[in-house]
Design an enzyme around this catalytic site. Sequence first.
Site: not given
Ligand code: PEP
Length: 256
Positions: A15-16, A101
């Site tokens: 969910w970041k 990230e």
């Molecule tokens: C992630 O944050 O690990 C990711 C894969 O993000 P997204 O699915 O939004 O590309």
Amino acid sequence: MTSPQARRPIVAANWKMNTGPDDGAQLARAVSAEDLPLAQVEVVLCPPATGLTSVAEAVEDSPIAVGAQHVYWESSGAFTGEISVPMLTGLAAYAITGHSERRQLFGESDLDVRRKTLAILSGGLTPIVAVGESLDQWDAGETLAVLRSQVTQVFDVLSPEQTAASVIAYEPVWAIGTGRNASPEQAQEAIGWIRDTVAACQGRPAAERVRIQYGGSVSPDNCDELLSRDGIDGALVGGASLDAAQFAAIVRAAVP
Ligand code: PEP
């Protein structure tokens, strides 16, 4: 040797930096209310740290597991803002390390990822070790070299048992949050390279047991063709995991 079919797919939601305790618990309840194939697919929700308690409570009667997005390798002490593995006791069974990230924005190095992975395993949790090449590295044809280096830095120091108990997420940086996913062929090839590298570190039997997910713009539109590929053992999902119905569609696509 464990057959590839014996690896249970695992789909994790990252969910970041979204949701707090209340809306996180609400999202967790919405996910668990979906029709999920939980006997066949392991499902992990990774909320921000402030949501771990409420999300753990929201799914306590379900097989859905909870994971931390980030941990530090020391157990306690003067490390302002950090969270240790023992502090996750009773809250989380998984922890992500090496997310791009964290590598790019917070300077997490391969050595940090190694230390964190060892701490997670020593504390009895399962690490989800994220690896992947940047766009420049992809364009320069350096993907194999980058993956070999990132994987070796961690898996060279684990035991075969620790290796088999781990999860790896192949996440090409250029595919994360961009809406541009790797093609199933690209993802499958890179995951094959990762498994071969793990085998070079800890032997083929351990490498055949480690689960390797694909991550990077996975959505209900592309999950079937990605997750039906041999060797792709589930997904690490960012954006689409913030919508319970979309996330559930991805979980269903991971059924072997
Ligand atoms: C992630 O944050 O690990 C990711 C894969 O993000 P997204 O699915 O939004 O590309």
